[in-house]
Design a protein around this motif. Structure first.
Motif: not given
Length: 136
Positions: A49-52, A131-133, A89-94, A78-79
């Motif tokens: 509920r707080y982070y994914n 990440s979703a925060d 946040t876009l962490i990295s482009t794979l 979201w799950p």
């Protein structure tokens, strides 16, 4: 009195020492309540509920996008429903093939949508980690 084994290490005096603690329940006030035990899945859902953190894939395949700067959307569910609309946040482009980095639009507590544009016609794809925060 000090009770310890003969091979004990002083955790405070040891750089990089790790101390694991489990089976503890903190209480507000002076009255203790029965120990609350939760199943792993229930505890995971409460945390989500707080982070994914996950990977998204936005694709525009083949020769279909015959023009540049066409916007592609990738929906992410979201799950579990988050406590509020998250900060993304876009962490990295794979992997990226002819696709510009995009932006998050239409965020709700249950889903998000990522948009990206193609830089050239043909074979466009973007795979990225996000990440979703929700700040506590």
């Amino acid at each position: 009195s000090t009770y310890k084994t003969s091979g004990s290490v002083n955790l405070v005096a040891t750089s990089g020492a790790t101390f694991y603690l489990t089976g503890v329940q903190l209480e507000v006030g002076s009255a203790a309540t029965p120990f609350e035990r939760r199943q792993y899945g229930q505890e995971l859902a409460l945390c989500q509920r707080y982070y994914n953190r996950d990977v998204l894939v936005a694709v525009g395949g083949g020769a279909t996008p015959t023009v540049t700067n066409r916007t592609f959307y990738c929906s992410v569910n979201w799950p579990v429903a988050m406590r509020a609309a998250p900060t993304m946040t876009l962490i990295s482009t794979l992997a990226s093939s002819n696709m510009n980095a995009g932006a998050w639009v239409n965020l709700t507590t249950s889903r998000g949508r990522f948009s990206a544009t193609n830089s050239v016609a043909n074979d466009c794809a973007l795979e990225a980690q996000y990440s979703a925060d929700i700040e506590l």
